[in-house]
Design a protein around this motif. Structure first.
Motif, PDB file in Angstrom:
ATOM      1  N   GLN A   1       0.701  -0.861   0.187  1.00 29.47           N
ATOM      2  CA  GLN A   1       0.354  -0.447  -0.098  1.00 29.47           C
ATOM      3  C   GLN A   1       0.661   1.022   0.261  1.00 29.47           C
ATOM      4  O   GLN A   1       1.195   1.849   1.134  1.00 29.47           O
ATOM      5  N   ASP A   2       0.602   1.866  -1.278  1.00 30.50           N
ATOM      6  CA  ASP A   2       1.517   3.079  -1.173  1.00 30.50           C
ATOM      7  C   ASP A   2       2.926   3.334  -0.611  1.00 30.50           C
ATOM      8  O   ASP A   2       3.432   4.062   0.111  1.00 30.50           O
ATOM      9  N   VAL A   3       4.200   2.312  -0.750  1.00 35.15           N
ATOM     10  CA  VAL A   3       4.986   1.830  -0.421  1.00 35.15           C
ATOM     11  C   VAL A   3       6.189   2.721  -1.106  1.00 35.15           C
ATOM     12  O   VAL A   3       6.640   2.962  -2.118  1.00 35.15           O
TER      13      VAL A   3
ATOM     14  N   SER B   1       7.669   4.633   4.254  1.00 33.54           N
ATOM     15  CA  SER B   1       5.995   4.763   4.209  1.00 33.54           C
ATOM     16  C   SER B   1       5.103   3.952   3.530  1.00 33.54           C
ATOM     17  O   SER B   1       5.823   3.276   2.886  1.00 33.54           O
ATOM     18  N   GLY B   2       4.078   3.765   4.183  1.00 34.65           N
ATOM     19  CA  GLY B   2       3.235   3.095   3.558  1.00 34.65           C
ATOM     20  C   GLY B   2       2.999   1.761   4.082  1.00 34.65           C
ATOM     21  O   GLY B   2       2.778   1.221   5.218  1.00 34.65           O
TER      22      GLY B   2
ATOM     23  N   ASN C   1      -2.535  -8.916   7.689  1.00 30.31           N
ATOM     24  CA  ASN C   1      -2.128  -8.584   8.397  1.00 30.31           C
ATOM     25  C   ASN C   1      -0.865  -7.951   7.898  1.00 30.31           C
ATOM     26  O   ASN C   1       0.422  -7.708   7.504  1.00 30.31           O
ATOM     27  N   SER C   2      -0.779  -6.781   8.257  1.00 31.89           N
ATOM     28  CA  SER C   2       0.609  -5.327   8.613  1.00 31.89           C
ATOM     29  C   SER C   2       1.675  -6.151   9.459  1.00 31.89           C
ATOM     30  O   SER C   2       1.658  -7.309   9.760  1.00 31.89           O
ATOM     31  N   MET C   3       2.751  -5.968   8.208  1.00 33.10           N
ATOM     32  CA  MET C   3       3.958  -6.704   8.371  1.00 33.10           C
ATOM     33  C   MET C   3       4.812  -5.610   9.420  1.00 33.10           C
ATOM     34  O   MET C   3       6.342  -5.971   9.785  1.00 33.10           O
ATOM     35  N   GLU C   4       4.028  -4.953   9.793  1.00 38.06           N
ATOM     36  CA  GLU C   4       4.929  -3.034  10.287  1.00 38.06           C
ATOM     37  C   GLU C   4       6.487  -3.688  11.799  1.00 38.06           C
ATOM     38  O   GLU C   4       7.248  -2.954  11.793  1.00 38.06           O
ATOM     39  N   ASN C   5       5.530  -3.479  13.022  1.00 36.75           N
ATOM     40  CA  ASN C   5       6.331  -4.536  13.223  1.00 36.75           C
ATOM     41  C   ASN C   5       7.027  -5.605  13.562  1.00 36.75           C
ATOM     42  O   ASN C   5       7.229  -6.920  14.644  1.00 36.75           O
ATOM     43  N   VAL C   6       6.296  -6.603  12.608  1.00 34.26           N
ATOM     44  CA  VAL C   6       6.656  -8.785  12.902  1.00 34.26           C
ATOM     45  C   VAL C   6       8.383  -8.182  11.842  1.00 34.26           C
ATOM     46  O   VAL C   6       8.856  -7.709  10.492  1.00 34.26           O
TER      47      VAL C   6
END
Ligand SMILES: Nc1ncnc2c1ncn2[C@@H]1O[C@H](COP(=O)(O)OP(=O)(O)OP(=O)(O)O)[C@@H](O)[C@H]1O
Ligand SMILES: [Mg+2]
Length: 358
Positions: free
Chosen positions: A5-7, A55-56, A63-68
């Motif tokens: 998503q808009d990475v 960002s993105g 699942n969001s991988m943001e903190n994985v």
């Protein structure tokens, strides 16, 4: 399966990924294709978690991988240079990721044997890894990734170090393997032929952006810009003048071909800076031999260059009134002579095979 998503990704000031939005479907063979430095590896590494994003969002399985962290993601990566351990045996290499797995040795041995069988190396377990060919090593790397049963297998130019014959053989094996295991494959390659042969869908990237995302046939037949057309296979371009349009048709004048009509669907989607041109693939043109009549239209020209490939001959032909030759590919058939440079000829063509860029 995977959603970008808009990475955006910056390395310091350098804007390496510029707003990537795309979805990779479950069980798909997906390729990232583009010239060196366009951001393919960077994008692949954002899936694996080896690379943070500026960002993105990157989602896997919703699942969001943001903190994985990388080791907690359902992905596994196979690198370009076979990162196998030469001092270990083939079986030890393949079982490496299971060394802290609580299962019994017998169970793990069975998994190793199964993985080796999958990549066509049954019975090679006891062999020292350094005593393998390049292609065999790459299969060990694959088996080692597959044994962990990832949901997504990430492959960064896994075949580029192999010579042509083995590479083509491995391409076919990889496709078969992917169908068998049903895992989502994401392949990075700068080889357009490899991408066309192997993929369900391809994202063509330039300078940190996806220029077009489509299945191989659409990319080849309906490239959305001159740049994509140029990158995928060979495309002839001739300058065109737009005479008018209406009712879903566009009237053009193309030096060498004359006045012609194309449909709106034949016009590429992305703008190309206003300079109109028509593009056509070498196989959509045919040299007419004496007495042959064209199915559609014909244009006179002179053969400028001949490249003989055994099964095919490529002719560069200067159409009358056009300085730049167009490339024509002809399948060689028994009993039909290969023509010489300088031969006057007639070229059969069809307005329906053209793509309009403007
Ligand atoms: N760690 C880094 N620090 C700074 N710039 C980087 C870093 N990694 C990559 N880049 C730059 O980001 C851009 C994209 O690199 P990337 O490795 O994703 O390209 P690529 O498409 O995989 O190319 P190739 O086909 O050559 O492998 C390049 O211009 C590269 O120089
Ligand atoms: Mg790379």
């Amino acid at each position: 399966m995977i959603e970008f998503q808009d990475v955006h990704k910056y390395y310091g000031d350098y804007h390496a990924l510029r707003g990537i939005t795309a979805t990779i479907r479950e069980g798909e063979f997906f390729s990232l294709l583009g010239p060196s430095g366009c951001g393919k590896t960077t994008l692949l590494r954002t899936i694996a978690g080896f690379e943070g994003i500026s960002s993105g969002a990157v989602l896997i399985d919703g699942n969001s991988m943001e903190n994985v962290p990388a080791n907690k993601r359902p992905t596994n990566m196979v690198f370009q240079s076979y990162a196998i351990f030469p001092h270990l045996t083939v079986a030890q290499n393949v079982g490496f990721g299971l060394r802290r797995d609580p299962r019994s040795k017998a169970e793990k041995d069975k998994l190793v044997e199964e993985s080796l069988e999958m990549v066509g190396l049954k019975g090679y377990g006891a062999r020292a890894a350094h005593a393998l060919s390049g292609g065999q090593r790459q299969r060990v790397a694959l088996a080692r990734a597959l044994i962990l049963k990832p949901k997504v297998l990430l492959l960064d130019e896994p075949l580029s170090a192999l010579d042509k014959k083995i590479r083509e053989q491995m391409q076919v094996e990889l496709i078969k393997l992917q169908r068998e295991v049903g895992i989502t494959f994401v392949l990075v390659t700068h080889d357009q032929e490899e991408a066309l042969v192997m993929s369900d869908r391809i994202a063509v990237m330039f300078e940190g952006e996806i220029a077009q995302l489509a299945d191989p046939e659409t990319l080849y037949r309906r490239p959305n810009s001159r740049r994509v057309a140029d990158f995928i296979g060979v495309m002839n371009f001739l300058p065109a003048r737009v005479l008018g349009e209406g009712n879903g048709h566009i009237q053009l004048d193309v030096p060498g071909l004359g006045p012609l009509d194309v449909t709106e669907e034949q016009a590429s989607a992305a703008p190309n800076g206003g300079e109109a041109a028509v593009g056509f693939r070498p196989e959509t043109l045919t040299l007419l031999y004496d007495g042959q009549t064209p199915l559609d239209r014909e244009a006179p020209g002179t053969i400028d260059e001949v490249v003989y490939y055994g099964d095919m001959t490529y002719y560069d032909v200067k159409l009358d009134g056009v300085e730049k030759p167009v490339r024509i590919s002809m399948r060689n058939v028994f009993g039909r002579p290969v023509l010489d440079v300088g031969t006057r000829t007639r070229v059969a063509w069809s307005p329906g095979a053209l793509v309009l860029f403007r």
